[in-house]
Design a protein around this motif. Structure first.
Motif, PDB file in Angstrom:
ATOM      1  N   VAL A  66      28.630  52.489 -21.815  1.00 49.65           N
ATOM      2  CA  VAL A  66      29.037  51.926 -23.098  1.00 49.65           C
ATOM      3  C   VAL A  66      29.216  50.418 -23.001  1.00 49.65           C
ATOM      4  O   VAL A  66      28.877  49.672 -23.917  1.00 49.65           O
ATOM      5  N   PRO A  69      26.595  49.261 -26.839  1.00 51.29           N
ATOM      6  CA  PRO A  69      27.278  50.200 -27.740  1.00 51.29           C
ATOM      7  C   PRO A  69      26.430  51.412 -28.096  1.00 51.29           C
ATOM      8  O   PRO A  69      26.962  52.436 -28.522  1.00 51.29           O
ATOM      9  N   ALA A 119      27.468  54.705 -26.796  1.00 52.77           N
ATOM     10  CA  ALA A 119      28.688  55.345 -27.288  1.00 52.77           C
ATOM     11  C   ALA A 119      28.369  56.597 -28.105  1.00 52.77           C
ATOM     12  O   ALA A 119      29.128  57.577 -28.085  1.00 52.77           O
ATOM     13  N   PHE A 158      35.271  45.036 -29.076  1.00 57.81           N
ATOM     14  CA  PHE A 158      34.257  46.093 -29.081  1.00 57.81           C
ATOM     15  C   PHE A 158      34.485  47.029 -30.260  1.00 57.81           C
ATOM     16  O   PHE A 158      33.542  47.448 -30.919  1.00 57.81           O
ATOM     17  N   VAL A 173      30.900  53.573 -34.060  1.00 60.20           N
ATOM     18  CA  VAL A 173      31.197  52.261 -33.491  1.00 60.20           C
ATOM     19  C   VAL A 173      30.227  51.228 -34.077  1.00 60.20           C
ATOM     20  O   VAL A 173      29.035  51.485 -34.159  1.00 60.20           O
ATOM     21  N   VAL A 201      34.782  47.996 -20.989  1.00 60.53           N
ATOM     22  CA  VAL A 201      35.468  48.237 -22.249  1.00 60.53           C
ATOM     23  C   VAL A 201      36.895  48.671 -21.929  1.00 60.53           C
ATOM     24  O   VAL A 201      37.100  49.675 -21.239  1.00 60.53           O
TER      25      VAL A 201
END
Length: 473
Positions: free
Chosen positions: A387, A391, A394, A460, A473, A338
């Motif tokens: 991450v 996701p 996160a 992302f 997210v 990321v």
């Protein structure tokens, strides 16, 4: 009580204690330099909020008594000071009871940090440091010879670290059984080191030899730790060589170095035996009680080792006294990263002047060669690797990270290698994009000077402004 102590291991104790004190120092220094951005009052996962939600019995910690940035700094820097004193050998200048109390201090302080550390402290080497540090409390000083009831539990930790890691591999990813995992691991590991590119480019047959040797070291050699000398020393020495090989191939915080320190406690060094006085009765009683406690608490870790549903890096008690360990039960075939970028432009389109934040350890600029950070632990960089896998990792902290970047938060920016935006002039927009990374070939390296080649995969996190950054997210 001749059975209680082993004078021949005086040098082993000395080397072990100095090594452990050095790793305590690194751990507390890591906490002192990173806590404000991670766990502070304006951190991504504030410890104060955690202690209000979780009772003391579930996470014993000094921070249940008081939690503030100033107090956290006092605990972390105080731990550094005590660790430095132990590294200098202050405990050998104290009476036996004073030595035990002095070794108890860093264990209690670090337990307090780990138990409020949440995601940032969810790594197996945190529990490993605490379990090892607890036994070190009872190892004594020059006043008595090393007690066998502490030396053998230290080998029991080392056995579980190695054997647990071996079992999780054999039971997990098929590439460990096919001897092919190292075709991918050096490229996809969480934080490559300066030599990882070269390790990845070793011939395929040599990678298979590495995996086979690893299986022997982790599944066979650990049993030799409990055999008479010099076999136990030979087994520990083989483990040390394996760990040093891992140190060269990547950055795994203090996991490898702490394993080396544990192995050194099983090595019988040449030299004169200790001429210390017999152990006092109160010390024999205390150490015997601790040894019995370790036996009782080992039941669940042993059942976990024997289970087909073996889990790795699990603590079974809030004090982290006896835990289960393991690493890389599965190996990623593809590396994703990321990349976080910001811009001052009013419009966040593709034609905007997007500038990337550079993290200290995780890959970013394809031309930037990885550096050696271990045993220092870059917690944010490690979590960014997770991450990129999903996701879901996160959680609640990634949105706060973006918010702090949009604010130009100085504590957060200090976690990074380089920010293209000074704190007094933060970006107007921040976004995150997912890239696929792979090591370059020899030809590509010579032509471009880049050790990585990356390909854009998808967005992302779309561009967000400050008022939108705290959304999930």
């Amino acid at each position: 009580m001749d059975w209680f102590t082993v004078p021949d291991y005086a040098m082993s104790r000395l080397v072990f204690q100095r090594g452990l004190a050095a790793l305590y120092l690194v751990a507390f220094l890591t906490a002192a330099l990173q806590f404000r951005a991670l766990l502070g009052e304006r951190g991504m996962l504030p410890a104060a909020r955690f202690v209000r939600r979780v009772p003391f019995r579930r996470a014993p910690s000094l921070f249940h008594l008081h939690c503030s940035d100033r107090f956290f700094a006092a605990v972390a820097w105080g731990g550094c000071a005590v660790s430095a004193a132990l590294l200098a050998g202050l405990h050998d200048l104290l009476p036996l009871w004073g030595s035990l109390l002095l070794w108890l201090v860093p264990w209690a302080l670090y337990l307090s940090i780990v138990n409020v550390g949440q995601t940032w402290y969810g790594f197996g080497w945190e529990s490993l440091l605490l379990e090892t540090g607890f036994l070190a409390v009872f190892l004594g000083n020059d006043e008595v010879a090393p007690p066998v009831l502490v030396l053998f539990p230290l080998r029991w930790i080392l056995f579980r670290v190695e054997f647990g890691a071996g079992l999780i591999k054999i039971r997990g990813d098929a590439c460990w059984r096919k001897l092919t995992c190292l075709h991918h691991h050096h490229e996809t590991q969480p934080m490559p080191g300066p030599l990882s590119w070269f390790f990845h480019r070793l011939p395929g047959p040599l990678h298979k030899v590495e995996v086979a040797a690893n299986h022997v070291t982790q599944l066979v050699v650990p049993f030799l730790l409990f055999t008479p000398q010099p076999v136990a020393t030979a087994a520990a020495s083989l483990m040390i060589l394996t760990q040093l090989w891992l140190v060269l191939s990547g950055n795994f915080a203090w996991l490898n170095w702490l394993t080396v320190v544990l192995a050194l406690s099983a090595v019988r060094f040449p030299g004169p035996a200790s001429s210390a006085a017999p152990a006092p009765l109160w010390y024999v009683v205390v150490v015997s009680a601790v040894a019995l406690l370790i036996v009782v608490l080992s039941c669940r870790p042993v059942l976990n080792l024997l289970s087909r549903r073996q889990v790795m890096n699990r603590s079974f008690d809030p004090l982290h006294l006896v835990n289960t360990y393991g690493a890389f039960g599965s190996v990623s075939r593809v590396r994703y990263e990321v990349v976080v970028e910001g811009t001052w432009d009013d419009s966040p389109g593709e034609d905007a002047d997007w500038r990337a934040y550079e993290f200290r350890g995780k890959p970013g600029d394809p031309r930037r060669w990885p550096r050696q950070f271990a045993p220092y632990h870059l917690r944010l960089d490690w979590l960014m690797w997770f991450v990129a896998l999903s996701p879901a990792y996160a959680g609640a902290w990634f949105g706060v990270l973006i918010e702090r970047l949009l604010e130009g938060d100085r504590a957060t920016l200090r976690l990074l290698r380089r920010s293209p935006f000074p704190p007094e002039r933060p970006p107007r927009w921040v976004r995150a994009r997912l890239f696929r990374y792979r090591y370059t070939t020899w030809r590509e390296l010579r032509r471009t000077g880049a050790c990585w080649h990356r390909t854009y995969v998808r967005d992302f996190l779309p561009p967000v402004r400050l008022e939108e950054a705290s959304r999930s997210v």
